[in-house]
Design a protein around this motif. Structure first.
Motif, short mmCIF file in Angstrom:
data_model
loop_
_atom_site.label_atom_id
_atom_site.label_comp_id
_atom_site.label_asym_id
_atom_site.label_seq_id
_atom_site.Cartn_x
_atom_site.Cartn_y
_atom_site.Cartn_z
N UNK A 130 24.67 -77.75 -72.56
CA UNK A 130 24.65 -76.43 -71.92
C UNK A 130 25.79 -76.28 -70.91
N UNK A 131 26.32 -77.42 -70.41
CA UNK A 131 27.40 -77.35 -69.44
C UNK A 131 28.74 -76.93 -70.08
N UNK A 140 28.99 -74.30 -71.91
CA UNK A 140 28.95 -72.85 -71.72
C UNK A 140 28.80 -72.48 -70.25
N UNK A 141 28.09 -73.34 -69.52
CA UNK A 141 27.83 -73.08 -68.10
C UNK A 141 28.26 -74.30 -67.27
N UNK A 142 29.56 -74.50 -67.08
CA UNK A 142 30.03 -75.69 -66.36
C UNK A 142 29.55 -75.76 -64.92
N UNK A 143 29.16 -74.63 -64.34
CA UNK A 143 28.69 -74.63 -62.97
C UNK A 143 27.21 -74.91 -62.83
N UNK A 167 19.14 -72.63 -77.91
CA UNK A 167 20.34 -72.03 -78.47
C UNK A 167 20.74 -72.57 -79.83
N UNK A 168 20.72 -73.89 -80.01
CA UNK A 168 21.12 -74.46 -81.29
C UNK A 168 20.14 -74.08 -82.39
N UNK A 169 18.86 -74.00 -82.06
CA UNK A 169 17.86 -73.59 -83.05
C UNK A 169 18.08 -72.12 -83.45
N UNK A 170 18.42 -71.28 -82.48
CA UNK A 170 18.67 -69.87 -82.79
C UNK A 170 19.84 -69.71 -83.75
N UNK A 171 20.85 -70.54 -83.60
CA UNK A 171 22.00 -70.50 -84.49
C UNK A 171 21.58 -70.83 -85.92
#
Length: 225
Positions: free
Chosen positions: A36-37, A39-42, A142-146
């Protein structure tokens, strides 16, 4: 036993202990980066890391994991025509689940291929078939949604999503409107580690707070990168 340990079978306790033994579950005060980092490194670093890719090097434990997933939700398997992994962490134990249940397995092709026969789905399938998607973990889904989107675009009917460990917030929530099942909830697994004295209390407390912290960050940053 008391508490969460009353809810766990001996086999579930054995597997939970072995996951810690082989460092498939690790804790650190410094934190770990997750997918997840990207996409969202912060986003805050995770105080724990679950690496079920290590299971492929422990065949007996891998077999136990597949067995637990089959036994945990028997009604789920009865309603499926196909099962699918989410490459690559879940591929070894989904293969074993296919063998145990005699449900044919397919896999999504998530990267392009320029040689041989093409196609976005590996294996034999037909539109209209009911498929269950199986992954090692669920964090945001997210990966499952893909994979769901890929299969439904090709006419398959995704009727269930399952993960070995659910570290989502909230646990048990649907994935893209599909029923979601897990063998272990992360809070449940943490409760066992705490009561069994396997993990220090301060590490457990940090790990308990993290799913909420991550969810709050993603909600407030509104897709920032």
């Amino acid at each position: 036993k008391g508490g969460v340990m009353d809810q766990m079978t001996d086999r579930m306790e054995f597997v939970a202990r072995r996951l810690a033994d082989i460092h498939a579950v690790q804790f650190s005060e410094y934190g770990f980066r997750l997918w997840i980092h990207e996409e969202h490194p912060g986003a805050p670093l995770s105080p724990f890391y679950i690496d079920l890719r290590r299971l492929r090097s422990y065949p007996r434990l891998l077999s136990d994991v597949a067995g637990l997933m089959v036994e945990a939700r028997p009604a789920v398997w009865e309603g499926l025509d196909l099962i699918s992994d989410v490459p690559v962490a879940s591929t070894p134990f989904v293969t074993l689940i296919s063998q145990r249940t005699a449900i044919p397995m397919i896999s999504p092709r998530l990267t392009s291929k320029s040689h041989g026969l093409g196609g976005e789905i590996l294996g034999v399938w037909q539109p209209g078939r009911r498929v269950g998607i199986i992954d090692d973990l669920r964090t945001t889904g997210g990966s499952k949604e893909q994979v769901i989107a890929l299969y439904e675009k090709n006419g398959l009917k995704v009727t269930a999503v399952m993960a070995f460990v659910d570290r989502g917030n909230p646990e048990g929530a649907d994935v893209a409107g599909k029923p979601f099942f897990s063998t272990y909830g992360w809070s449940w697994l943490l409760g066992f580690y705490r009561q069994a004295g396997i993990v220090a209390l301060n590490a457990v407390e940090r790990a308990e707070r993290y799913p909420t912290r991550l969810t709050e960050h993603i909600a407030t940053c509104k897709g920032c990168a």
